[in-house]
Motif scaffolding. Structure first.
Motif, short mmCIF file in Angstrom:
data_model
loop_
_atom_site.label_atom_id
_atom_site.label_comp_id
_atom_site.label_asym_id
_atom_site.label_seq_id
_atom_site.Cartn_x
_atom_site.Cartn_y
_atom_site.Cartn_z
N TYR A 208 101.30 27.50 5.48
CA TYR A 208 100.15 27.14 6.34
C TYR A 208 100.64 26.79 7.74
O TYR A 208 100.11 27.29 8.74
N PHE A 209 101.65 25.93 7.83
CA PHE A 209 102.09 25.48 9.15
C PHE A 209 102.95 26.51 9.87
O PHE A 209 103.03 26.50 11.09
N GLU B 198 99.49 27.69 12.34
CA GLU B 198 99.62 26.95 13.60
C GLU B 198 99.91 27.99 14.69
O GLU B 198 100.96 28.66 14.64
N ARG C 20 93.38 20.35 8.44
CA ARG C 20 94.80 20.36 8.77
C ARG C 20 95.49 19.07 8.33
O ARG C 20 96.58 19.09 7.75
N GLU C 21 94.87 17.92 8.61
CA GLU C 21 95.50 16.65 8.24
C GLU C 21 95.54 16.47 6.72
O GLU C 21 96.44 15.81 6.18
N VAL D 179 95.97 19.00 4.61
CA VAL D 179 97.07 19.87 4.17
C VAL D 179 98.40 19.14 4.35
O VAL D 179 99.25 19.15 3.46
N ALA D 180 98.55 18.49 5.51
CA ALA D 180 99.78 17.74 5.76
C ALA D 180 99.95 16.61 4.75
O ALA D 180 101.06 16.34 4.27
N SER E 61 105.92 20.83 13.18
CA SER E 61 104.72 20.63 12.38
C SER E 61 104.71 19.21 11.85
O SER E 61 105.76 18.56 11.76
#
Length: 242
Positions: free
Chosen positions: A106-107, A111, A156-157, A159-160, A207
């Motif tokens: 993903y990143f 990104e 996004r946050e 996923v992180a 990332s």
């Protein structure tokens, strides 16, 4: 001799693909002679890298490559592990490849800055009028896969955060050992963990996942230790863990 069809070095890594790195490290663990050449997904048996050719037999997918080399060459990459530890190693590998790997992808691909700096460069030699279309097609295909496995459906946050759970789990499992399952020597799952963590920690990409990984001194040291053991000639310039 075994031929390993690989992605090639790039992005500050000895191999662009963590799955190629996993297979190459396992070949080295097995003590097998092999030659490495850049491969193409277009000609790969399952449309992905790595794959190997061994005595005219083609074997694709890193997991099945491991099965092949263990059976054919009477090698046990989990030598010394109990049945319970082998089960734990398999569970760890599934967490890494089926969850953390998708977060890492993903990143790397979704990104925009990372994509432009890294994966998009694969088409630099394509005819100028086709480059943008090819890059967009790659990004859309990867995005569709990431969404299909569920990771791409989150913010996004989020996923992180999910990736952070796996990093914390790996740190706890490593404890103060040199390797995941044994202090004395690495086993099969170490190839998987090292490959994925190196792909996350490479300074080439920025990332939130990388920044989280760098906050675990034991994981940073573990990657450095594995890099020194299997790729001693490869320059590995990581920032010290915060």
């Amino acid at each position: 001799m075994i031929t390993l069809y690989a992605t090639g070095a790039g992005f500050g890594l000895p191999e662009i693909s963590p799955y190629v790195t996993k297979t190459e490290v396992q070949l080295m663990m097995a003590g097998l002679d092999y030659r490495k050449t850049n491969g193409s997904r277009d000609t790969a048996p399952k449309g992905q890298l790595p794959w190997i050719e061994d005595a005219a037999q083609a074997i694709a997918d890193s997991t099945f490559i491991r099965v092949h080399i263990e059976r054919k060459y009477d090698v046990d990459l989990d030598f010394g592990l109990t049945g319970r530890e082998r089960a734990q190693a398999w569970a760890i590998e599934r967490m890494i490849e089926n969850q953390l790997g998708w977060v890492s992808t993903y990143f790397r691909f979704l990104e925009p800055a990372n994509f432009e700096r890294g994966p998009a460069r694969a088409f630099d030699q394509a005819p100028g009028h086709l480059r943008d279309e090819l890059r967009q097609g790659l990004r859309e295909a990867v995005a569709a896969n990431i969404r299909a496995v569920g990771v791409g459906r989150h913010l996004r946050e989020e996923v992180a955060w999910l990736g952070g759970l796996s990093l914390r789990a790996l740190d706890e499992l490593l404890e103060d050992k040199a390797y995941l399952m044994r202090d004395a020597y690495p086993v099969g799952v170490d190839a998987t963990a090292f490959a994925m963590l190196a792909a996350i920690m490479t300074p080439f990409f920025d990332s939130p996942l990388r920044r989280q990984a760098e906050r675990y001194p034991r994981l940073v040291a573990y990657v450095g230790r594995m890099m020194e053991r299997f790729y001693p000639a490869h320059p590995w310039g990581l920032r010290q863990a915060a």
